[in-house]
Design a protein around this motif. Structure first.
Motif, PDB file in Angstrom:
ATOM      1  N   ILE A 179       0.845  -1.197   0.000  1.00 48.06           N
ATOM      2  CA  ILE A 179       0.000   0.000   0.000  1.00 48.06           C
ATOM      3  C   ILE A 179       0.880   1.247   0.000  1.00 48.06           C
ATOM      4  CG2 ILE A 179      -1.858   1.200   1.194  1.00 48.06           C
ATOM      5  CD1 ILE A 179      -2.397  -1.496   2.639  1.00 48.06           C
ATOM      6  N   HIS A 180       0.579   2.166  -0.873  1.00 51.94           N
ATOM      7  CA  HIS A 180       1.331   3.419  -0.953  1.00 51.94           C
ATOM      8  C   HIS A 180       0.366   4.572  -0.735  1.00 51.94           C
ATOM      9  CE1 HIS A 180       4.731   1.101  -2.468  1.00 51.94           C
ATOM     10  NE2 HIS A 180       3.900   0.530  -3.316  1.00 51.94           N
ATOM     11  N   SER A 181       0.346   5.080   0.481  1.00 55.05           N
ATOM     12  CA  SER A 181      -0.555   6.169   0.824  1.00 55.05           C
ATOM     13  C   SER A 181      -0.024   6.900   2.043  1.00 55.05           C
ATOM     14  CB  SER A 181      -1.967   5.627   1.116  1.00 55.05           C
ATOM     15  OG  SER A 181      -2.807   6.631   1.643  1.00 55.05           O
ATOM     16  N   GLU A 182      -0.242   8.212   2.073  1.00 49.25           N
ATOM     17  CA  GLU A 182       0.142   8.980   3.254  1.00 49.25           C
ATOM     18  C   GLU A 182      -0.749   8.645   4.443  1.00 49.25           C
ATOM     19  OE1 GLU A 182      -0.571  13.145   3.262  1.00 49.25           O
ATOM     20  OE2 GLU A 182      -2.347  13.015   1.965  1.00 49.25           O
ATOM     21  N   HIS A 183      -1.833   7.906   4.204  1.00 42.91           N
ATOM     22  CA  HIS A 183      -2.758   7.559   5.273  1.00 42.91           C
ATOM     23  C   HIS A 183      -2.609   6.110   5.732  1.00 42.91           C
ATOM     24  CE1 HIS A 183      -4.741  11.413   5.039  1.00 42.91           C
ATOM     25  NE2 HIS A 183      -4.806  11.282   3.723  1.00 42.91           N
ATOM     26  N   VAL A 184      -1.495   5.496   5.403  1.00 42.86           N
ATOM     27  CA  VAL A 184      -1.159   4.157   5.892  1.00 42.86           C
ATOM     28  C   VAL A 184       0.289   4.193   6.380  1.00 42.86           C
ATOM     29  CG1 VAL A 184      -0.816   1.734   5.270  1.00 42.86           C
ATOM     30  CG2 VAL A 184      -2.787   2.983   4.367  1.00 42.86           C
ATOM     31  N   ALA A 185       0.537   3.666   7.582  1.00 40.43           N
ATOM     32  CA  ALA A 185       1.897   3.661   8.134  1.00 40.43           C
ATOM     33  C   ALA A 185       2.832   2.893   7.207  1.00 40.43           C
ATOM     34  CB  ALA A 185       1.888   3.040   9.524  1.00 40.43           C
ATOM     35  N   ARG A 186       3.982   3.484   6.909  1.00 41.21           N
ATOM     36  CA  ARG A 186       4.907   2.939   5.923  1.00 41.21           C
ATOM     37  C   ARG A 186       5.861   1.920   6.556  1.00 41.21           C
ATOM     38  NH1 ARG A 186       9.797   5.347   4.350  1.00 41.21           N
ATOM     39  NH2 ARG A 186       9.146   7.129   5.637  1.00 41.21           N
ATOM     40  N   VAL A 187       6.040   0.768   5.899  1.00 35.42           N
ATOM     41  CA  VAL A 187       6.998  -0.247   6.327  1.00 35.42           C
ATOM     42  C   VAL A 187       8.331   0.010   5.636  1.00 35.42           C
ATOM     43  CG1 VAL A 187       7.582  -2.700   6.221  1.00 35.42           C
ATOM     44  CG2 VAL A 187       5.279  -1.999   6.871  1.00 35.42           C
ATOM     45  N   ILE A 188       9.409   0.045   6.431  1.00 33.53           N
ATOM     46  CA  ILE A 188      10.733   0.362   5.904  1.00 33.53           C
ATOM     47  C   ILE A 188      11.599  -0.880   5.725  1.00 33.53           C
ATOM     48  CG2 ILE A 188      12.875   1.649   6.381  1.00 33.53           C
ATOM     49  CD1 ILE A 188      11.138   3.624   7.994  1.00 33.53           C
ATOM     50  N   ASP A 189      11.490  -1.816   6.660  1.00 38.51           N
ATOM     51  CA  ASP A 189      12.406  -2.959   6.655  1.00 38.51           C
ATOM     52  C   ASP A 189      11.773  -4.101   7.443  1.00 38.51           C
ATOM     53  OD1 ASP A 189      14.635  -4.510   6.256  1.00 38.51           O
ATOM     54  OD2 ASP A 189      15.916  -3.438   7.665  1.00 38.51           O
ATOM     55  N   VAL A 190      12.188  -5.313   7.179  1.00 40.16           N
ATOM     56  CA  VAL A 190      11.826  -6.485   7.970  1.00 40.16           C
ATOM     57  C   VAL A 190      13.081  -7.326   8.155  1.00 40.16           C
ATOM     58  CG1 VAL A 190       9.415  -6.594   7.210  1.00 40.16           C
ATOM     59  CG2 VAL A 190      11.167  -7.799   5.913  1.00 40.16           C
ATOM     60  N   GLY A 191      13.061  -8.181   9.161  1.00 47.29           N
ATOM     61  CA  GLY A 191      14.227  -9.028   9.397  1.00 47.29           C
ATOM     62  C   GLY A 191      13.973 -10.019  10.515  1.00 47.29           C
ATOM     63  N   THR A 192      14.965 -10.836  10.765  1.00 46.36           N
ATOM     64  CA  THR A 192      14.899 -11.849  11.820  1.00 46.36           C
ATOM     65  C   THR A 192      16.183 -11.785  12.632  1.00 46.36           C
ATOM     66  OG1 THR A 192      13.583 -13.276  10.382  1.00 46.36           O
ATOM     67  CG2 THR A 192      14.583 -14.297  12.327  1.00 46.36           C
ATOM     68  N   LEU A 193      16.046 -11.805  13.951  1.00 46.49           N
ATOM     69  CA  LEU A 193      17.206 -11.758  14.835  1.00 46.49           C
ATOM     70  C   LEU A 193      17.840 -13.140  14.954  1.00 46.49           C
ATOM     71  CD1 LEU A 193      15.791  -9.466  17.648  1.00 46.49           C
ATOM     72  CD2 LEU A 193      17.129  -8.812  15.641  1.00 46.49           C
ATOM     73  N   ASP A 194      18.982 -13.173  15.598  1.00 47.19           N
ATOM     74  CA  ASP A 194      19.706 -14.433  15.737  1.00 47.19           C
ATOM     75  C   ASP A 194      18.908 -15.481  16.511  1.00 47.19           C
ATOM     76  OD1 ASP A 194      21.791 -13.312  14.363  1.00 47.19           O
ATOM     77  OD2 ASP A 194      22.929 -12.756  16.166  1.00 47.19           O
ATOM     78  N   ASP A 195      18.040 -15.024  17.424  1.00 47.67           N
ATOM     79  CA  ASP A 195      17.265 -15.983  18.217  1.00 47.67           C
ATOM     80  C   ASP A 195      15.983 -16.423  17.513  1.00 47.67           C
ATOM     81  OD1 ASP A 195      15.716 -13.740  18.346  1.00 47.67           O
ATOM     82  OD2 ASP A 195      15.765 -13.522  20.518  1.00 47.67           O
ATOM     83  N   GLY A 196      15.788 -15.999  16.264  1.00 47.26           N
ATOM     84  CA  GLY A 196      14.636 -16.448  15.494  1.00 47.26           C
ATOM     85  C   GLY A 196      13.441 -15.531  15.538  1.00 47.26           C
ATOM     86  N   ARG A 197      13.479 -14.472  16.317  1.00 46.66           N
ATOM     87  CA  ARG A 197      12.337 -13.562  16.401  1.00 46.66           C
ATOM     88  C   ARG A 197      12.363 -12.560  15.250  1.00 46.66           C
ATOM     89  NH1 ARG A 197      12.036 -11.242  22.326  1.00 46.66           N
ATOM     90  NH2 ARG A 197      14.295 -11.365  22.173  1.00 46.66           N
ATOM     91  N   SER A 198      11.179 -12.328  14.672  1.00 46.66           N
ATOM     92  CA  SER A 198      11.066 -11.412  13.532  1.00 46.66           C
ATOM     93  C   SER A 198      10.757 -10.005  14.010  1.00 46.66           C
ATOM     94  CB  SER A 198       9.967 -11.884  12.581  1.00 46.66           C
ATOM     95  OG  SER A 198      10.277 -13.155  12.046  1.00 46.66           O
ATOM     96  N   TYR A 199      11.129  -9.029  13.187  1.00 41.62           N
ATOM     97  CA  TYR A 199      10.832  -7.635  13.501  1.00 41.62           C
ATOM     98  C   TYR A 199      10.422  -6.901  12.227  1.00 41.62           C
ATOM     99  CZ  TYR A 199      15.521  -6.619  11.660  1.00 41.62           C
ATOM    100  OH  TYR A 199      16.617  -6.512  10.862  1.00 41.62           O
ATOM    101  N   ILE A 200       9.653  -5.842  12.417  1.00 41.55           N
ATOM    102  CA  ILE A 200       9.219  -4.965  11.329  1.00 41.55           C
ATOM    103  C   ILE A 200       9.645  -3.541  11.680  1.00 41.55           C
ATOM    104  CG2 ILE A 200       7.265  -4.096   9.986  1.00 41.55           C
ATOM    105  CD1 ILE A 200       5.685  -6.548  10.892  1.00 41.55           C
ATOM    106  N   VAL A 201      10.306  -2.869  10.762  1.00 49.66           N
ATOM    107  CA  VAL A 201      10.712  -1.480  10.969  1.00 49.66           C
ATOM    108  C   VAL A 201       9.739  -0.578  10.205  1.00 49.66           C
ATOM    109  CG1 VAL A 201      12.566   0.209  10.740  1.00 49.66           C
ATOM    110  CG2 VAL A 201      13.105  -2.198  11.158  1.00 49.66           C
ATOM    111  N   MET A 202       9.122   0.371  10.909  1.00 47.11           N
ATOM    112  CA  MET A 202       8.115   1.260  10.318  1.00 47.11           C
ATOM    113  C   MET A 202       8.508   2.708  10.557  1.00 47.11           C
ATOM    114  SD  MET A 202       4.730  -0.766  11.669  1.00 47.11           S
ATOM    115  CE  MET A 202       5.328  -0.676  13.344  1.00 47.11           C
ATOM    116  N   GLU A 203       7.830   3.597   9.862  1.00 48.22           N
ATOM    117  CA  GLU A 203       8.056   5.017  10.089  1.00 48.22           C
ATOM    118  C   GLU A 203       7.643   5.368  11.518  1.00 48.22           C
ATOM    119  OE1 GLU A 203       5.468   7.856   8.172  1.00 48.22           O
ATOM    120  OE2 GLU A 203       4.061   6.281   7.616  1.00 48.22           O
ATOM    121  N   HIS A 204       8.375   6.270  12.111  1.00 47.66           N
ATOM    122  CA  HIS A 204       8.092   6.683  13.485  1.00 47.66           C
ATOM    123  C   HIS A 204       7.020   7.762  13.470  1.00 47.66           C
ATOM    124  CE1 HIS A 204       8.652   8.841  17.310  1.00 47.66           C
ATOM    125  NE2 HIS A 204       9.045   7.670  17.775  1.00 47.66           N
ATOM    126  N   LEU A 205       5.958   7.553  14.233  1.00 48.76           N
ATOM    127  CA  LEU A 205       4.846   8.499  14.286  1.00 48.76           C
ATOM    128  C   LEU A 205       4.734   9.084  15.683  1.00 48.76           C
ATOM    129  CD1 LEU A 205       2.149   6.360  12.393  1.00 48.76           C
ATOM    130  CD2 LEU A 205       3.677   8.090  11.426  1.00 48.76           C
TER     131      LEU A 205
END
Length: 526
Positions: A73-99
């Motif tokens: 989704i590309h809109s100023e009215h939806v929070a933007r996702v910047i990055d995703v990844g997985t840590l060494d212990d297997g847990r996933s994370y999502i990096v989003m714009e800071h609001l």
């Protein structure tokens, strides 16, 4: 965060580039952290899944679904996702714009009900975010005030953003409704907030389309206008039964100043059958436009363009002028039709070309009679033309969209409406923390295994995962974490700011099954 985020390790990095600074929020499935990209000096928000949720395939699938859906989704009215990844212990994370700001649920706690133009303005911004999502083939399925964020801008303004696509549904293609992809929920389970879920979603969350989001937005709009929800106030079972069976409570009964046409728009959103609701958020936005503030028409036009098929975007939509057929057609040239037949051009000429005039007195009288007859024909044609022109004007007026009549008790015209900044976004208002709350800090402890007990000295202060509150200070305190079958751990913390503590307790070694070696008594020392 894993090993990179500990009680005293807030200057360490996640994924080698995000420096964690504190907690923004947390839930059953994960925690949201404030961080800075050290290379770009960019503030971000990181959503990190809990260790126990990362071990559950369905929870992990929903967590990653949010990243996939938001990235489409590309809109100023939806929070933007910047990055995703997985840590060494297997847990996933999502990096989003800071609001920075607050969610609509916080606004409604202090400012509800909202003025009509303000509520409609908020709904139109949400419509624009949903339009972008639906155009990308994404149905949110969990729209509610807590997932609508009022993000503060660099100036005094703010923008509404739709958050949390964790239980969204991605459709095949970009035109909803289409055949859905496999859902990430098990049959019979309900994911979302029942108070905002449509009847068909309560029955089967996998068999919904964009009209389920229109229902949810109708509930949110009703709540903004009335200050309460449209269905039952009893138990969860009573609420769900009312959504499926009962009509909503009268909006104008609790808020008489709401225009009747606006109430009708809200009630259409809350129709039990999806086919009785608005076909798209573009249609809903068009119905809300007369009640919005200045600039509402521009926003409605943008929403329509988002949902308009590509083939129609390229078409020339300029209206064709309506001209009476007898003025638009010129006489056609004579054709070489066979003798005894008339082409259309010849027929026209025969109709307008008089025969040879006789030269006698009788012919003069005949010509005079014919001239009189022609004048009558011309007058008749002129009258017919004026009548056709009048009919054309009437048809144009009737076909033009009529503005919905506004109730006389509504606020001043849209051009004079100013959307105020909600109290929850203004410092020093009733939404600011109380003095007593500022004297404390919150420690959010996530751990494996769940159920780890947290002690301060000999006092049990809580269980992890969970929040614990401590008096703010600059002296270190020592927390002790204990769980059955695991090695206890201690950590020293300065309770000066809110912190997120991630702890992985080590398991105790399994007891040995080897027989114990004994020493013969005659070899023991005296």
């Amino acid at each position: 965060m894993g090993a990179a985020v500990r009680a005293t390790a807030f200057q360490e990095l996640i994924a080698g580039k995000y420096r964690v600074e504190g907690e923004i929020g947390h839930g059953a499935m994960g925690v949201v952290l404030a961080a800075t990209h050290v290379d770009l000096d960019q503030r971000v928000a990181i959503k990190l899944i809990h260790a126990h949720a990362a071990d559950d395939p369905e929870s992990l699938a929903r967590f990653l679904q949010e990243a996939r859906a938001a990235a489409k989704i590309h809109s100023e009215h939806v929070a933007r996702v910047i990055d995703v990844g997985t840590l060494d212990d297997g847990r996933s994370y999502i990096v989003m714009e800071h609001l920075e700001g607050c969610d609509l649920a916080e606004v409604l706690q202090t400012d509800s009900p909202l003025p009509v133009p303000v509520a409609v303005s908020y709904a139109l911004e949400v419509c624009e975010g949903l339009a972008a999502a639906h155009a990308a083939g994404v149905v949110h399925r969990d729209l509610k005030p807590a997932n609508i964020f009022l993000a503060r801008q660099a100036d005094v303004s703010f923008t509404l953003k739709v958050l949390d696509f964790g239980v969204s549904k991605i459709l095949r293609g970009s035109d909803a409704p289409l055949e859905p992809q496999a859902a990430v929920t098990h049959t019979g389970q309900i994911f979302g907030s029942p108070a905002y879920m449509s009847p068909e979603q309560l029955r089967s969350s996998g068999r919904v389309d964009a009209r389920a989001d229109i229902w949810a937005l109708g509930v949110v709009l009703y709540q903004m206008l009335a200050g309460e929800l449209p269905f039952g106030k009893g138990s969860m079972a009573d609420l769900m039964a009312a959504i499926v069976r009962d009509p909503p409570a009268s909006l104008r009964l609790s808020r008489p100043e709401v225009p009747e046409a606006l109430e009708e728009a809200v009630l259409r959103c809350l129709a039990k059958a999806p086919e009785d609701r608005y076909r798209s958020v573009a249609d809903l936005a068009l119905a809300l436009q007369p009640f919005g503030p200045e600039g509402a028409a521009t926003r409605v036009e943008r929403i329509g363009r988002l949902l308009e098929p590509q083939s129609r975007r390229r078409a020339d939509r300029r209206p064709t002028p309506l001209t009476p057929s007898f003025l638009a057609r010129a006489p056609e040239p004579a054709s070489s039709a066979p003798t005894g037949t008339l082409s259309s051009g010849e027929a026209a000429q025969k109709l307008v070309q008089p025969p040879p005039e006789p030269s006698s007195r009788e012919g003069d009288e005949l010509r005079s009679s014919r001239r009189t007859e022609r004048r009558r024909v011309h007058l008749a044609l002129g009258g017919a033309f004026l009548l056709a022109l009048a009919l054309l004007v009437v048809m144009t007026v009737l076909r033009a969209p009529r503005p919905v009549a506004l109730d006389a008790r509504v606020v001043p015209p849209a051009t004079s409406v100013v959307i105020p900044v909600p109290a929850a976004l203004v410092g020093g208002t009733a939404s600011a923390p109380a003095e007593a709350a500022r004297a404390e800090v919150t420690m959010t402890v996530t751990s494996a295994p769940p159920g780890t007990k947290v002690y301060l000295g000999e006092t049990l202060v809580g269980e992890a995962p969970g929040e614990m509150r401590f008096a703010r200070g600059s002296d270190k305190i020592t927390l002790r974490l204990v769980a059955d079958g695991h090695v206890p751990a201690e950590m020293a913390i300065v309770p000066d700011i809110d912190r997120v503590i991630a702890v992985e307790l080590k398991r105790l070694p399994a007891p040995s099954t080897r027989p114990k070696t004994t020493v013969p008594k005659d070899l023991e020392p005296f």
